[in-house]
Design a protein around this motif. Structure first.
Motif, PDB file in Angstrom:
ATOM      1  N   ASN A  42      38.255  50.336  37.999  1.00  0.00           N
ATOM      2  CA  ASN A  42      39.673  50.029  37.916  1.00  0.00           C
ATOM      3  C   ASN A  42      39.844  48.517  37.842  1.00  0.00           C
ATOM      4  O   ASN A  42      38.875  47.756  37.899  1.00  0.00           O
ATOM      5  CB  ASN A  42      40.450  50.654  39.087  1.00  0.00           C
ATOM      6  N   GLN A  43      41.075  48.051  37.724  1.00  0.00           N
ATOM      7  CA  GLN A  43      41.320  46.631  37.497  1.00  0.00           C
ATOM      8  C   GLN A  43      40.864  45.792  38.690  1.00  0.00           C
ATOM      9  O   GLN A  43      40.248  44.741  38.510  1.00  0.00           O
ATOM     10  CB  GLN A  43      42.797  46.401  37.223  1.00  0.00           C
ATOM     11  N   GLN A  44      41.129  46.260  39.899  1.00  0.00           N
ATOM     12  CA  GLN A  44      40.719  45.495  41.085  1.00  0.00           C
ATOM     13  C   GLN A  44      39.198  45.401  41.175  1.00  0.00           C
ATOM     14  O   GLN A  44      38.656  44.347  41.527  1.00  0.00           O
ATOM     15  CB  GLN A  44      41.277  46.143  42.352  1.00  0.00           C
ATOM     16  N   GLU A  45      38.517  46.506  40.879  1.00  0.00           N
ATOM     17  CA  GLU A  45      37.057  46.482  40.894  1.00  0.00           C
ATOM     18  C   GLU A  45      36.514  45.513  39.846  1.00  0.00           C
ATOM     19  O   GLU A  45      35.576  44.753  40.125  1.00  0.00           O
ATOM     20  CB  GLU A  45      36.490  47.878  40.626  1.00  0.00           C
ATOM     21  N   SER A  46      37.073  45.538  38.656  1.00  0.00           N
ATOM     22  CA  SER A  46      36.600  44.646  37.590  1.00  0.00           C
ATOM     23  C   SER A  46      36.738  43.181  37.983  1.00  0.00           C
ATOM     24  O   SER A  46      35.801  42.399  37.813  1.00  0.00           O
ATOM     25  CB  SER A  46      37.387  44.897  36.307  1.00  0.00           C
ATOM     26  N   ILE A  47      37.881  42.819  38.525  1.00  0.00           N
ATOM     27  CA  ILE A  47      38.112  41.433  38.934  1.00  0.00           C
ATOM     28  C   ILE A  47      37.157  41.046  40.048  1.00  0.00           C
ATOM     29  O   ILE A  47      36.511  39.990  40.010  1.00  0.00           O
ATOM     30  CB  ILE A  47      39.579  41.235  39.368  1.00  0.00           C
ATOM     31  N   PHE A  48      37.030  41.903  41.055  1.00  0.00           N
ATOM     32  CA  PHE A  48      36.165  41.605  42.198  1.00  0.00           C
ATOM     33  C   PHE A  48      34.697  41.542  41.784  1.00  0.00           C
ATOM     34  O   PHE A  48      33.966  40.654  42.210  1.00  0.00           O
ATOM     35  CB  PHE A  48      36.383  42.647  43.296  1.00  0.00           C
ATOM     36  N   PHE A  49      34.263  42.455  40.947  1.00  0.00           N
ATOM     37  CA  PHE A  49      32.872  42.449  40.500  1.00  0.00           C
ATOM     38  C   PHE A  49      32.569  41.209  39.658  1.00  0.00           C
ATOM     39  O   PHE A  49      31.473  40.666  39.733  1.00  0.00           O
ATOM     40  CB  PHE A  49      32.533  43.723  39.738  1.00  0.00           C
ATOM     41  N   ASN A  50      33.516  40.756  38.852  1.00  0.00           N
ATOM     42  CA  ASN A  50      33.311  39.517  38.087  1.00  0.00           C
ATOM     43  C   ASN A  50      33.165  38.324  39.019  1.00  0.00           C
ATOM     44  O   ASN A  50      32.344  37.435  38.778  1.00  0.00           O
ATOM     45  CB  ASN A  50      34.456  39.291  37.105  1.00  0.00           C
ATOM     46  N   GLN A  51      33.959  38.291  40.104  1.00  0.00           N
ATOM     47  CA  GLN A  51      33.827  37.216  41.087  1.00  0.00           C
ATOM     48  C   GLN A  51      32.449  37.254  41.747  1.00  0.00           C
ATOM     49  O   GLN A  51      31.815  36.216  41.935  1.00  0.00           O
ATOM     50  CB  GLN A  51      34.916  37.324  42.150  1.00  0.00           C
ATOM     51  N   VAL A 117      40.081  47.421  47.390  1.00  0.00           N
ATOM     52  CA  VAL A 117      39.716  48.219  46.216  1.00  0.00           C
ATOM     53  C   VAL A 117      40.029  49.692  46.444  1.00  0.00           C
ATOM     54  O   VAL A 117      40.593  50.362  45.580  1.00  0.00           O
ATOM     55  CB  VAL A 117      38.221  48.014  45.868  1.00  0.00           C
ATOM     56  N   LEU A 118      39.661  50.222  47.615  1.00  0.00           N
ATOM     57  CA  LEU A 118      39.857  51.649  47.887  1.00  0.00           C
ATOM     58  C   LEU A 118      41.117  51.945  48.699  1.00  0.00           C
ATOM     59  O   LEU A 118      41.399  53.099  49.005  1.00  0.00           O
ATOM     60  CB  LEU A 118      38.631  52.214  48.616  1.00  0.00           C
ATOM     61  N   ASN A 119      41.868  50.924  49.052  1.00  0.00           N
ATOM     62  CA  ASN A 119      43.130  51.083  49.786  1.00  0.00           C
ATOM     63  C   ASN A 119      42.990  51.944  51.041  1.00  0.00           C
ATOM     64  O   ASN A 119      43.818  52.811  51.310  1.00  0.00           O
ATOM     65  CB  ASN A 119      44.218  51.669  48.887  1.00  0.00           C
ATOM     66  N   LYS A 120      41.920  51.730  51.789  1.00  0.00           N
ATOM     67  CA  LYS A 120      41.667  52.459  53.039  1.00  0.00           C
ATOM     68  C   LYS A 120      41.742  53.968  52.830  1.00  0.00           C
ATOM     69  O   LYS A 120      42.357  54.692  53.604  1.00  0.00           O
ATOM     70  CB  LYS A 120      42.637  52.020  54.126  1.00  0.00           C
ATOM     71  N   ASN A 121      41.124  54.428  51.771  1.00  0.00           N
ATOM     72  CA  ASN A 121      41.123  55.850  51.429  1.00  0.00           C
ATOM     73  C   ASN A 121      40.493  56.649  52.573  1.00  0.00           C
ATOM     74  O   ASN A 121      39.354  56.403  52.949  1.00  0.00           O
ATOM     75  CB  ASN A 121      40.334  56.071  50.138  1.00  0.00           C
ATOM     76  N   PRO A 122      41.216  57.625  53.137  1.00  0.00           N
ATOM     77  CA  PRO A 122      40.677  58.392  54.270  1.00  0.00           C
ATOM     78  C   PRO A 122      39.512  59.300  53.886  1.00  0.00           C
ATOM     79  O   PRO A 122      38.794  59.776  54.761  1.00  0.00           O
ATOM     80  CB  PRO A 122      41.871  59.206  54.763  1.00  0.00           C
TER      81      PRO A 122
END
Length: 150
Positions: A42-51, A117-122
């Protein structure tokens, strides 16, 4: 023999061969299974992984693992994150086979993934990091909203 009799025999043999392929259980068992694809980043993962790539000079791969009650991996094609799952990241360092990345940094990356990234997914059960031959496993307790080292 007459020409019409030969044609009928030829058609009968062709039908018999086709029926043999359709009804043969080994033919259907030998067909390759459809490989289940991992979900796209997803978009958040892509940005974070690039960092992370830029900071640590590494290649990253992410995998989701869903497990059924028998413990078998059954990645759901749809709604994979609505079932209990593990989130795994493989960090492959390009230039330095033994990079200087601390366990605290890996834990901080796990917290970021859990919270942002996972929004505290339970349904998250574990976050696993693979760094070369080392692995770091963190269990997520959704009731206490915290990660514990396994």
């Amino acid at each position: 023999m007459k020409k019409s009799t030969l044609i009928k025999i030829a058609i009968g043999i062709i039908i018999l061969v086709i029926t043999g392929f359709i009804l043969n259980p080994f033919y259907w068992l030998m067909q390759p299974k459809k490989r289940i694809e991992q979900p796209n980043l997803n978009q958040q993962e892509s940005i974070f992984f690039n960092q992370l790539r830029n900071k640590y000079n590494c290649e990253l791969e992410r995998s989701y693992y869903n497990y059924n009650s028998q413990g078998n991996d059954t990645l759901r094609e749809k709604d994979y994150n609505k079932f209990p799952f593990e989130y795994a990241i493989s960090m492959n360092f390009i230039k330095d086979p033994h990079p200087q990345i601390s366990e605290d940094s890996i834990y901080a990356i796990g917290l970021y993934i859990k919270n942002i990234v996972l929004n505290k997914n339970p349904n998250l059960k574990k976050i696993i990091f693979y760094k070369g031959y080392d692995s770091y496993r963190y269990i997520y307790d959704s009731k206490k909203d915290s990660l514990y080292k396994e």
